[in-house]
Design an enzyme around this catalytic site. Structure first.
Site, mmCIF file in Angstrom:
data_model
loop_
_atom_site.group_PDB
_atom_site.id
_atom_site.type_symbol
_atom_site.label_atom_id
_atom_site.label_comp_id
_atom_site.label_asym_id
_atom_site.label_seq_id
_atom_site.Cartn_x
_atom_site.Cartn_y
_atom_site.Cartn_z
ATOM 1 N N ARG A 87 -41.998 -75.509 -23.952
ATOM 2 C CA ARG A 87 -43.178 -74.632 -23.976
ATOM 3 C C ARG A 87 -43.315 -74.045 -25.370
ATOM 4 N NH1 ARG A 87 -44.585 -74.472 -18.993
ATOM 5 N NH2 ARG A 87 -46.420 -73.260 -19.504
ATOM 6 N N GLU A 117 -36.948 -64.475 -39.289
ATOM 7 C CA GLU A 117 -38.288 -64.134 -39.769
ATOM 8 C C GLU A 117 -38.535 -64.752 -41.139
ATOM 9 O OE1 GLU A 117 -36.726 -61.549 -38.079
ATOM 10 O OE2 GLU A 117 -38.253 -60.121 -37.380
ATOM 11 N N ASP A 124 -58.759 -77.273 -30.334
ATOM 12 C CA ASP A 124 -57.589 -76.906 -29.539
ATOM 13 C C ASP A 124 -57.287 -78.123 -28.676
ATOM 14 O OD1 ASP A 124 -55.864 -76.119 -27.559
ATOM 15 O OD2 ASP A 124 -56.836 -74.189 -27.186
ATOM 16 N N TYR A 127 -32.019 -64.474 -35.646
ATOM 17 C CA TYR A 127 -33.306 -64.041 -36.195
ATOM 18 C C TYR A 127 -33.599 -64.803 -37.474
ATOM 19 C CZ TYR A 127 -35.136 -60.171 -33.481
ATOM 20 O OH TYR A 127 -35.738 -59.427 -32.518
ATOM 21 N N LYS A 142 -47.546 -80.019 -22.739
ATOM 22 C CA LYS A 142 -48.414 -80.665 -21.741
ATOM 23 C C LYS A 142 -48.229 -82.178 -21.854
ATOM 24 C CE LYS A 142 -51.673 -76.813 -21.505
ATOM 25 N NZ LYS A 142 -51.631 -75.893 -22.639
ATOM 26 N N THR A 200 -50.552 -76.861 -27.710
ATOM 27 C CA THR A 200 -49.260 -76.531 -27.126
ATOM 28 C C THR A 200 -48.401 -77.783 -27.259
ATOM 29 O OG1 THR A 200 -50.099 -77.212 -24.976
ATOM 30 C CG2 THR A 200 -50.108 -74.857 -25.443
HETATM 31 N N1 DSN Z 1 -52.861 -72.708 -18.638
HETATM 32 C C1 DSN Z 1 -53.148 -73.937 -19.321
HETATM 33 C C2 DSN Z 1 -53.806 -74.930 -18.453
HETATM 34 O O1 DSN Z 1 -53.391 -75.035 -17.317
HETATM 35 O O2 DSN Z 1 -54.698 -75.647 -18.882
HETATM 36 C C3 DSN Z 1 -53.915 -73.731 -20.571
HETATM 37 O O3 DSN Z 1 -53.192 -72.914 -21.398
#
Ligand code: DSN
Length: 429
Positions: A246, A62, A211, A60, A240, A237
């Site tokens: 993730r 925090e 975003d 942990y 991707k 994120t």
């Molecule tokens: N679920 C994602 C996507 O496939 O674009 C976005 O968070």
């Protein structure tokens, strides 16, 4: 003398929990032998997976480096500081919070930091390529705040058909005076004009948030313009196009905003950070800082363009008429009025090609049925595929989408997919 040979030892997981071990092995095989074309997925490196699977999961932490609520955080402070140092270098910004558990958590923290319940913000029409957290009525972003949505250009005679309608964004912002203007999308195949968004935000007195979850790897690799210095807040994120574990991330150049964001992540919306994932993010940022990542980003886009061109040559209609980034969306209404995104994705899966059904602009089918399929090239590019393979993949997609679900055709494509996957293995240990 007797030689003893030891039998290969089973992994700790195989011994402790054969059921889960078997399922992971099966998934490993599924990933190896299918074409992963979900635009938001990728094959991360084993270095990243080793960090995520490490003992850092035990602790942990925090708080933030040197200001934790628990003892024993020395090495975690160094991990988090390294992640922040690397990512601010990668994106050319001053401040980063690497603790968000996901993109949705990152976006939620930004809303919590910058908006009061009921405040107005502006984002794209969700079925035109937006995200659940950009104002869906079933999400906190749509329930607790007041989104007003700008459209794409729907007029097919305009050269910017399918692009963001910047005139409409401006008009909407001047009318509603949102506190926050949001750009960055989940199914938008074109370059985002960040300076133009900033001019609109300044004119109407809004903060500008991007975003960049989908294009983060392209930005990092120099194949998409950077949101900095134009955007006040940038979320993403890490899994991707950026090809990490993730997770989520928030960046800014503004010290006051950075302080608000830190408070909004912890204790505002999260508890203990996932330090093993933050270590994986640090590894991913280190990988993305290497020169080879620029080639990777360039090839993702080259592959998407090659795939788009071949699909259009074969008579498919793509939203906005092509792509500038890593993804494309086939508008199935022009191919076959009866064919839904749901059926198309199911047939493609039977043939070993993994995509997702997706709404298209002005879709009158529900998000569960849809009139489109979205596909992307990040994972195929990780496997080393290039333009010739994209031509082959387009031909396979063509056969499936015109098959009307014929089992023989799907089986024949499946076998070609398996061969292609064997020629281009996904990264393995
Ligand atoms: N679920 C994602 C996507 O496939 O674009 C976005 O968070």
């Amino acid at each position: 003398m007797t030689l003893t040979t030891s039998a290969p030892t089973a992994s700790p997981l195989a011994t402790a929990d054969p059921a889960i071990h078997r399922l992971i092995q099966a998934e490993q095989e599924r990933q190896s032998l299918t074409l992963e074309m979900i635009a938001s997925e990728n094959h991360t490196s084993h270095a990243v997976m080793e960090a995520v699977g490490s003992c850092l999961t035990n602790k942990y932490c925090e708080g933030y480096p040197t200001k934790r609520y628990y003892s024993g955080c020395t090495f975690y402070d160094q991990v988090e500081e390294l992640a922040i140092r690397r990512v601010t270098e990668l994106f050319g910004c001053r401040f980063a919070n690497v603790q968000p558990h996901s993109g949705a958590s990152a976006n939620t923290a930004v809303f919590f930091a910058l908006l009061e319940p009921g405040d107005t913000y502006c984002s794209v029409v969700l079925s035109d390529g937006g995200h659940l957290t950009h104002g869906s009525p079933v999400n906190l972003s749509g329930k607790w705040f007041k989104p007003v949505h700008y459209p794409l250009v729907y007029d097919e005679s305009r050269p910017d058909f399918g692009h963001v309608d910047y005139d409409a964004v401006r008009a909407l912002c001047l009318q509603h005076k949102p506190k926050l203007l949001l750009c960055g999308y989940s199914a938008y195949p074109r370059i985002i004009d960040f300076p133009r968004f900033r001019a609109i935000a300044d004119e109407c007195g809004a903060l500008l948030m991007a975003d960049i979850a989908h294009v983060a790897g392209l930005v990092a690799g120099g194949s998409h313009p950077s949101p900095f210095p134009h955007c006040h807040i940038v979320t993403t994120t890490t899994h991707k196009t950026l090809r990490g574990p993730r997770g989520g991330l928030i960046m800014t150049n503004d010290e006051e905003l950075a302080k608000k964001i830190d408070k909004a992540v912890f204790p505002g919306t999260q508890g203990g950070p996932l330090m093993h994932v933050i270590a994986g993010k640090a590894v991913c940022f280190g990988e993305a800082l290497k020169p080879a990542f620029k080639d990777y980003a360039r090839q993702i886009v080259a592959n998407a363009k090659a795939l788009a061109t071949e699909l259009m040559t074969r008579g498919f209609r793509l939203t906005s008429g092509g792509t500038d980034n890593h993804l494309l969306v086939i508008d199935l209404r022009r191919t076959d009025k009866e064919l839904t995104g749901k059926d198309a994705a199911a047939w493609l899966e039977q043939a070993g090609i993994i995509v997702n059904k997706n709404t298209v602009p002005r879709d009158d089918r529900s998000p569960f049925i849809t009139s489109g399929v979205r596909m992307g090239t990040p994972a195929l590019t990780t496997r080393g595929m290039k333009e010739p393979q994209m031509k082959q993949v387009a031909s396979l997609i063509d056969q499936v989408l015109r098959s009307r679900g014929n089992a023989q055709i799907l089986a024949s494509v499946r076998s070609e997919v398996t061969n292609l996957c064997r020629q281009f293995p996904m990264p393995v240990a």
